[in-house]
Design a protein around this motif. Structure first.
Motif, PDB file in Angstrom:
ATOM      1  N   GLN A  31      -6.389  -6.997   0.266  1.00  0.00           N
ATOM      2  CA  GLN A  31      -6.965  -8.337   0.211  1.00  0.00           C
ATOM      3  C   GLN A  31      -5.951  -9.440   0.519  1.00  0.00           C
ATOM      4  O   GLN A  31      -6.313 -10.478   1.095  1.00  0.00           O
ATOM      5  CB  GLN A  31      -7.578  -8.584  -1.169  1.00  0.00           C
ATOM      6  CG  GLN A  31      -8.737  -7.647  -1.496  1.00  0.00           C
ATOM      7  CD  GLN A  31      -9.312  -7.878  -2.881  1.00  0.00           C
ATOM      8  OE1 GLN A  31      -8.938  -8.822  -3.579  1.00  0.00           O
ATOM      9  NE2 GLN A  31     -10.226  -7.005  -3.297  1.00  0.00           N
ATOM     10  N   ARG A  32      -4.669  -9.250   0.139  1.00  0.00           N
ATOM     11  CA  ARG A  32      -3.690 -10.326   0.318  1.00  0.00           C
ATOM     12  C   ARG A  32      -2.544  -9.941   1.250  1.00  0.00           C
ATOM     13  O   ARG A  32      -1.651 -10.736   1.475  1.00  0.00           O
ATOM     14  CB  ARG A  32      -3.128 -10.760  -1.046  1.00  0.00           C
ATOM     15  CG  ARG A  32      -4.183 -11.257  -2.012  1.00  0.00           C
ATOM     16  CD  ARG A  32      -3.563 -11.881  -3.255  1.00  0.00           C
ATOM     17  NE  ARG A  32      -2.730 -10.952  -3.996  1.00  0.00           N
ATOM     18  CZ  ARG A  32      -3.180 -10.056  -4.858  1.00  0.00           C
ATOM     19  NH1 ARG A  32      -4.493  -9.958  -5.085  1.00  0.00           N
ATOM     20  NH2 ARG A  32      -2.360  -9.251  -5.508  1.00  0.00           N
ATOM     21  N   GLY A  33      -2.590  -8.713   1.756  1.00  0.00           N
ATOM     22  CA  GLY A  33      -1.547  -8.286   2.685  1.00  0.00           C
ATOM     23  C   GLY A  33      -0.190  -8.109   2.046  1.00  0.00           C
ATOM     24  O   GLY A  33       0.849  -8.286   2.706  1.00  0.00           O
ATOM     25  N   VAL A  34      -0.146  -7.760   0.773  1.00  0.00           N
ATOM     26  CA  VAL A  34       1.119  -7.571   0.061  1.00  0.00           C
ATOM     27  C   VAL A  34       1.761  -6.262   0.506  1.00  0.00           C
ATOM     28  O   VAL A  34       1.086  -5.227   0.621  1.00  0.00           O
ATOM     29  CB  VAL A  34       0.896  -7.574  -1.464  1.00  0.00           C
ATOM     30  CG1 VAL A  34       2.208  -7.308  -2.194  1.00  0.00           C
ATOM     31  CG2 VAL A  34       0.296  -8.898  -1.910  1.00  0.00           C
ATOM     32  N   GLU A  35       3.053  -6.297   0.772  1.00  0.00           N
ATOM     33  CA  GLU A  35       3.797  -5.087   1.129  1.00  0.00           C
ATOM     34  C   GLU A  35       4.309  -4.431  -0.149  1.00  0.00           C
ATOM     35  O   GLU A  35       5.070  -5.036  -0.904  1.00  0.00           O
ATOM     36  CB  GLU A  35       4.963  -5.434   2.054  1.00  0.00           C
ATOM     37  CG  GLU A  35       5.766  -4.211   2.474  1.00  0.00           C
ATOM     38  CD  GLU A  35       7.002  -4.575   3.294  1.00  0.00           C
ATOM     39  OE1 GLU A  35       7.448  -3.738   4.085  1.00  0.00           O
ATOM     40  OE2 GLU A  35       7.510  -5.704   3.116  1.00  0.00           O
ATOM     41  N   VAL A  36       3.906  -3.190  -0.389  1.00  0.00           N
ATOM     42  CA  VAL A  36       4.296  -2.466  -1.604  1.00  0.00           C
ATOM     43  C   VAL A  36       5.159  -1.277  -1.205  1.00  0.00           C
ATOM     44  O   VAL A  36       4.718  -0.409  -0.427  1.00  0.00           O
ATOM     45  CB  VAL A  36       3.066  -1.995  -2.400  1.00  0.00           C
ATOM     46  CG1 VAL A  36       3.514  -1.283  -3.682  1.00  0.00           C
ATOM     47  CG2 VAL A  36       2.162  -3.172  -2.745  1.00  0.00           C
ATOM     48  N   ARG A  37       6.365  -1.223  -1.730  1.00  0.00           N
ATOM     49  CA  ARG A  37       7.278  -0.107  -1.503  1.00  0.00           C
ATOM     50  C   ARG A  37       7.668   0.494  -2.844  1.00  0.00           C
ATOM     51  O   ARG A  37       7.898  -0.232  -3.818  1.00  0.00           O
ATOM     52  CB  ARG A  37       8.541  -0.573  -0.775  1.00  0.00           C
ATOM     53  CG  ARG A  37       8.297  -1.084   0.640  1.00  0.00           C
ATOM     54  CD  ARG A  37       9.613  -1.556   1.251  1.00  0.00           C
ATOM     55  NE  ARG A  37       9.439  -2.012   2.633  1.00  0.00           N
ATOM     56  CZ  ARG A  37      10.428  -2.483   3.392  1.00  0.00           C
ATOM     57  NH1 ARG A  37      11.658  -2.586   2.885  1.00  0.00           N
ATOM     58  NH2 ARG A  37      10.188  -2.867   4.629  1.00  0.00           N
TER      59      ARG A  37
END
Length: 342
Positions: free
Chosen positions: A226-232
């Motif tokens: 939904q917000r385009g957050v990059e999760v690593r």
């Protein structure tokens, strides 16, 4: 002043009645003495023996003596009443002055509270934070105080105190709580707008098989889509034998949620990465670090939020060193088609 002036009939006390009788008797005796003395004096001076003139003079002087006595008594009573009236006026003034001072103190206190509240809400309005939540909190807190039971009121006070302590800690750049705070973890994920960089050691390995972990992964999936957050996420182990099949499956599960997950084996990393300390932390939007500290039994004993620029940058650099030194884990390649002929 007395009972006659108000139309009331009051019983005269016995001791007052006994006091009034001698006064009347004294007035009568004094009047008789003046009249008698006048009669004797006029008898001596009156050579014509005019008894009518003697009687007239005696009665007039006796009456005058009686009237003078009553005038003296009236003046004494008037002075007594005036003194009492002045005393009551002084007492009333003192009472009014005290009441005025109390009222003024109450009004000043009320205005001080109003000024404090006005200043507080003015600061909230000037703040970059949303003020509607603060207003709603204050309004609902007062409603709980008006209609809630005693245990609800006590619970509300405890929660307000806890929230105030959290806000105070956040304003100072650091906050902590006992154990692992899953609510903070999920709420921060919901608030993230750009990046979520996380490490995972053996300390929180059991967490991934719990119900809060499912909500956490769901919140990360929504942040990505939904917000385009990059999760690593980096799963950290010390030796190659710790890279088990279950850990590989856990890493694959995270990828199913859109998370870029890798496994870092410390002993296989370059020397620069091997000296990097390994611990659990999550960096949200490059601005806040969520960290857990283990106890002697290697379970999360404390959760800390740190927002100081120096600390967050150190955690970002540590994560980047480990991330860049870890090759992405590719799925098993498909076997190439056989070119043999036969």
């Amino acid at each position: 002043m007395n009972g006659a002036s108000t139309g009331e009939v009051r019983a005269v006390p016995r001791n007052q009645e006994q006091t009034q009788i001698p006064k009347l008797l004294r007035k009568t005796l004094f009047t008789v003495l003046v009249a008698g003395g006048t009669w004797v004096l006029t008898s001596v001076l009156n050579q014509d023996k005019n008894q009518v003139w003697q009687l007239t003079v005696s009665v007039v002087l006796g009456g005058a003596a009686l009237i003078i006595q009553y005038l003296v008594e009236f003046e004494q009573r008037l002075e007594t009443m005036e003194a009492g009236h002045k005393k009551r006026i002084r007492e009333m003034k003192d009472s009014l002055a005290e009441h005025h001072a109390q009222m003024r103190a109450a009004v000043d206190e009320s205005f001080a509270k109003i000024n404090d509240a006005t200043e507080l809400f003015s600061q909230v309005d000037r703040s970059v934070l949303r003020s509607d939540g603060v207003t709603r909190l204050a309004r609902k807190y007062t409603q709980v105080g008006e209609h809630g039971s005693e245990i609800v009121k006590t619970f509300a006070q405890e929660e307000i105190g806890r929230l105030a302590s959290l806000m105070e800690s956040l304003s100072n750049g650091s906050a902590d709580c006992p154990g692992e705070n899953h609510d903070w973890l999920i709420d921060l994920t919901t608030c993230a707008k750009r990046t979520v960089y996380a490490t995972s050691t053996s300390v929180d390995r059991d967490f991934w098989f719990s119900e809060p972990a499912n909500r956490y992964l769901k919140a990360q999936e929504e942040a990505i889509k939904q917000r385009g957050v990059e999760v690593r996420r980096l799963f950290l182990v010390s030796r190659p034998e710790e890279r088990t099949e279950s850990l590989e499956r856990l890493c694959d599960r995270h990828r199913e949620f859109g998370i870029d997950a890798r496994i870092a084996v410390r002993s296989l990393l370059p020397p620069r990465a091997q000296v990097t300390p390994l611990n659990d932390f999550i960096i949200f939007d490059g601005e806040l670090s969520y960290e857990t500290e283990p106890d002697v039994e290697i379970v999360p004993a404390k959760t800390t939020l740190k927002m100081t620029r120096q600390h967050v940058e150190e955690r970002i650099n540590r994560f980047n060193v480990l991330w860049e030194a870890t090759a992405p884990t590719d799925p098993d390649p498909e076997p190439e088609p056989s070119t043999a002929t036969g």
